[in-house]
Design an enzyme around this catalytic site. Structure first.
Site, short mmCIF file in Angstrom:
data_model
loop_
_atom_site.label_atom_id
_atom_site.label_comp_id
_atom_site.label_asym_id
_atom_site.label_seq_id
_atom_site.Cartn_x
_atom_site.Cartn_y
_atom_site.Cartn_z
N THR A 85 0.80 -1.22 0.00
CA THR A 85 0.00 0.00 0.00
C THR A 85 0.83 1.27 0.00
OG1 THR A 85 -0.12 -0.21 2.39
CG2 THR A 85 -1.96 -1.09 1.14
N ILE B 78 -5.40 13.10 1.41
CA ILE B 78 -4.58 12.19 0.61
C ILE B 78 -3.13 12.36 1.03
CG2 ILE B 78 -3.85 11.57 -1.73
CD1 ILE B 78 -6.80 10.94 -1.01
N GLY C 256 -7.51 1.33 1.13
CA GLY C 256 -7.16 0.06 0.51
C GLY C 256 -8.33 -0.76 0.01
N GLU C 257 -9.55 -0.50 0.53
CA GLU C 257 -10.66 -1.38 0.19
C GLU C 257 -11.79 -0.70 -0.58
OE1 GLU C 257 -11.06 -4.63 3.52
OE2 GLU C 257 -10.23 -2.81 4.39
#
Length: 760
Positions: free
Chosen positions: A468, A651, A726-727
């Site tokens: 990641t 971000i 991540g999901e």
């Protein structure tokens, strides 16, 4: 923040492309032996005999471990495991403790030999006889025997059962359809592998492909009866996990084998074993009903899921997003769960939301079409800024912006309401969209930061980088918090001997460890400021701590940038070769966001401090847009382009964040068009065994993917304002593609994957 948010390339990238990044299977040890498991060939029953006499004479064989001679492990005891931090298991089945078989492929023995080839050859010669019992192998067949679980990950599983019947029956418009999703497997590129090294009889080191070194260590310590400080788990690099790594007890199998052999032992699972022994996403049959008034305002949402499990209380929570999205006065989410004799289902990238958004978002598209409303407009008309179940405002929410930006970037206005209106040669062209969502999680975490007199900084935490970008983003955070260049920062993670951090799962890593890194850096600056203030040779001598800022490797008097003192000079005059600080941060609100001390182990969160979780709901949101081309003769589907707009808070690194969303979309394309694990209903075993027959997207399947971020910090989740990423990228993708297929062809396909046979 000058470094945070920049699209910096991965600081560990050079190690990976040159082959110097060490993965678990590469930590070869002196005098190391090799293990190969023996797997059950029945789905249910008992082992009546296991004759290892002959294979013990095979070349190179050192030992054979089975239920007959295996080390006795601590039995399952959920309260004791929870106290030890070892309750979070992939399956509740300590290995080799009895002769019972629960599913085909279950590990029933392990052969240890001088070489991998010798261990594998001998394992296939082990003579095993069984008393087989009738097994449950098919979901639809077993549904009459299913149960209604009361709890789902600590929450109520059955929500408002039966309460939508009346509002649905009286709605002016209704849709009520069944959607199905197949078994899917994680299949990270790096297979699961473990190297076990005993030091004496009570100290163990595991080099393991895990998403959580702390959790893996706690599990091993509990079942082996060792103090937790005597188990060290090392995983500096992990080649993907998607939820499959860290919860499985083959690590105990390797430790038991190493104990029996009296030397280090390596076990690397085969791709076939990854079909049976390290979890999968269970198949679901979902029935979704929506009701609206004549204007298109939702009156009720009902979402029921039939699924299965085995050897665990976990089941695929496909109704999660239906408790969060859209404004409806009443919603009903229920489950029936059967028990099948299959390898145990587990968490897989966006568990619940991935199959759940397929069903809900296809139903939303069907309702919009019935109403003759634009699907984006229909969602905006039913948008909610509050958690519908808790009544809390979302901590930060810009979903309507995601819809509007996505529609503009994608060119949604060119879409025709009626299907089969756009064509390119023999291809029917369709546009589809869907909502994405995933919870914003955060856990307690600890980080230590040290600085040498030369100005080199090391950041240390037991977190994991599963691809990641944790190495890189953590360095960026520390660079900003200390005012030093990224290239002067070394990041050490993936070692349970480092300060504790949570499992790299549930999209919580960034939100958890970065506040701790910031606090540790603040404590380090405070230590340096204390030295400078007390030093008569410093330009900052006698100043108050709150008068001192920092920049460019120096402490600076606020308002007078000529009065500075470099970190190196401060440490040199104080005769310090190193300064370090360690901090633990907790997911609580206000001043409680951090522990203002050098505490460096997570602790229980005082409930009264966690006020933000009482007033806000933490979720990320997004909008997915797909263009598909469908061959009218062959029924083949190509995703021609894709736009994803995400509201995930701040971000931290635009390049790694974009990469995560692209990866999630590709994952979703696989789920939409090709991924499925088929089982032999006679024997219960998977007939899809490798990446040759379990199809995943390759380069030619992946279109240009246009990613955009709202980028606004969440003011309540943490001081950095970032939620996990991540999901969420996979959620809504399959629905957007399925809705685009309808727009192209006029045919609704409600069963994944969307293969040509379902269109032609």
């Amino acid at each position: 923040m000058s470094e945070t948010g920049k699209p910096i390339s991965r600081i560990d990238g050079h190690l990976k492309v040159t082959g110097k990044a060490m993965y678990s299977a590469e930590f070869n040890q002196p005098n190391m032996a090799y293990a190969f498991p023996v797997r059950a060939t029945i789905a249910k029953g008992r082992i009546t005999s296991l004759d290892d006499t002959a294979i013990k004479k095979e070349p190179g064989v050192i030992s054979v471990v089975s239920y007959k001679n295996a080390l006795k492990l601590k039995p399952l005891d959920m309260p004791a495991q929870a106290k030890a931090g070892a309750a979070f298991l992939g399956e509740n089945l300590p290995p080799l403790q009895d002769n019972t078989v629960h599913y085909p492929g279950q590990f029933i023995a392990v052969v240890v030999a001088e070489s991998y080839e010798q261990a594998r050859a001998a394992a296939y010669k082990l003579k095993v006889h069984y008393a087989a019992e009738k097994a449950a192998t098919d979901l639809k067949t077993e549904l009459p025997n299913s149960k209604k679980p009361t709890k789902l990950m600590g929450e109520e599983a059955q929500v408002n059962g039966g309460k939508t019947a009346t509002p649905l029956a009286t709605s002016a418009h209704r849709v009520d359809n069944t959607y199905s999703t197949p078994v899917e497997h994680h299949h990270p590129m790096e297979p699961h592998a473990t190297v076990a090294v005993w030091e004496g009889t009570d100290k163990l080191t595991l080099y393991d492909a895990t998403q959580g070194v702390g959790l893996t260590g706690a599990i091993a310590a509990y079942f082996l009866g060792l103090p937790q400080e005597n188990v060290r788990v090392i995983a500096p690099f992990v080649g993907g996990g998607f939820g499959s790594k860290g919860l499985w007890l083959h690590t105990l199998l390797v430790a038991m084998a190493a104990k029996a052999a009296g030397r280090p032992v390596k076990l690397a699972l085969t791709r076939q074993m990854m079909q049976t022994n390290v979890g999968h996403r269970a198949a679901t049959i979902q029935r979704v009903a929506l009701g609206t008034d004549t204007a298109g305002t939702l009156k009720a949402i009902r979402h029921h899921t039939d699924t299965y499990n085995n050897l665990t209380e976990f089941f695929e929570p496909s109704g999660k997003q239906s408790l969060v999205l859209y404004k409806a006065p009443v919603r009903e989410v229920t489950y029936n769960v059967a028990k099948l004799n299959r390898g145990t289902p587990t968490f897989m990238r966006a568990p619940g939301e991935t199959p759940g958004t397929f069903a809900l978002e296809c139903a939303m598209d069907e309702m919009a079409y019935q109403l003759k409303m634009d699907p984006v407009a229909f969602r905006i008309a039913n948008h909610t800024t509050q958690d519908p179940m808790k009544g809390h405002d979302f901590s930060s929410e810009f979903l309507v912006d995601c819809y509007r930006i996505g529609a503009e970037k994608f060119g949604w206005s060119a879409r025709s309401m009626e299907p089969r209106q756009k064509r390119n040669g023999n291809y029917l062209v369709g546009y589809g969209m869907a909502t994405a969502t995933y919870p914003g999680g955060r856990s307690a975490a600890s980080v230590k930061v040290s600085m040498t007199a030369k100005g080199d900084v090391t950041v240390m935490t037991a977190s994991i980088d599963i691809g990641t970008g944790t190495y890189t983003v953590l360095a960026q955070t520390a660079a900003d918090a200390l005012g030093v260049p990224v290239n002067r920062i070394q990041v050490k993670i993936g070692d349970s001997s480092l300060p504790a951090a949570p499992l790299a799962g549930g999209s919580q890593t960034t939100a958890s460890i970065h506040p701790a890194a910031m606090e540790a850096c603040a404590l380090l600056r405070k230590e340096l400021a204390t030295l400078a203030i007390a030093d008569s040779s410093s330009k900052l001598h006698g100043r108050k701590p709150d008068e001192i800022g920092y920049a460019d490797g120096k402490l600076v008097l606020i308002g007078d940038d000529k009065k500075t003192d470099s970190y190196a000079d401060i440490m040199s005059r104080a005769r310090r070769v190193e300064v370090e600080a360690c901090a633990t941060t907790l997911p609580v609100s206000g001043a409680g966001l951090t522990v203002p001390s050098a505490l460096c182990t997570p602790r229980e969160i005082p409930a009264e401090q966690n006020s933000d979780s009482k007033h806000y709901a933490f979720h990320s949101f997004g909008a997915q847009f797909a263009e598909v081309w469908v061959d009218e003769d062959l029924g083949t589907i190509r995703v021609e382009r894709f736009t994803s707009v995400q509201d995930v808070g701040r971000i931290m690194n635009e390049k790694t964040a974009r990469s995560q969303i692209i990866g999630g979309v590709i994952f979703g394309i696989g789920a939409a068009l090709m991924e499925a694990t088929e089982y032999d209903k006679r024997w219960g075993s998977p007939v899809v065994r490798t990446l040759a027959d379990y199809h995943v997207p390759v380069n030619l399947d992946v279109p240009p993917i246009d990613v955009h971020f709202i980028g606004k910090a969440d003011p309540h989740i943490s001081p950095i304002g970032a939620r996990g990423i991540g999901e969420i990228g996979i959620t809504g993708v399959a629905a957007a593609i399925a809705n685009a297929v309808f727009n192209a062809t006029g045919k609704r396909v409600r069963d994944l994957p969307l293969t040509p046979d379902k269109l032609v």
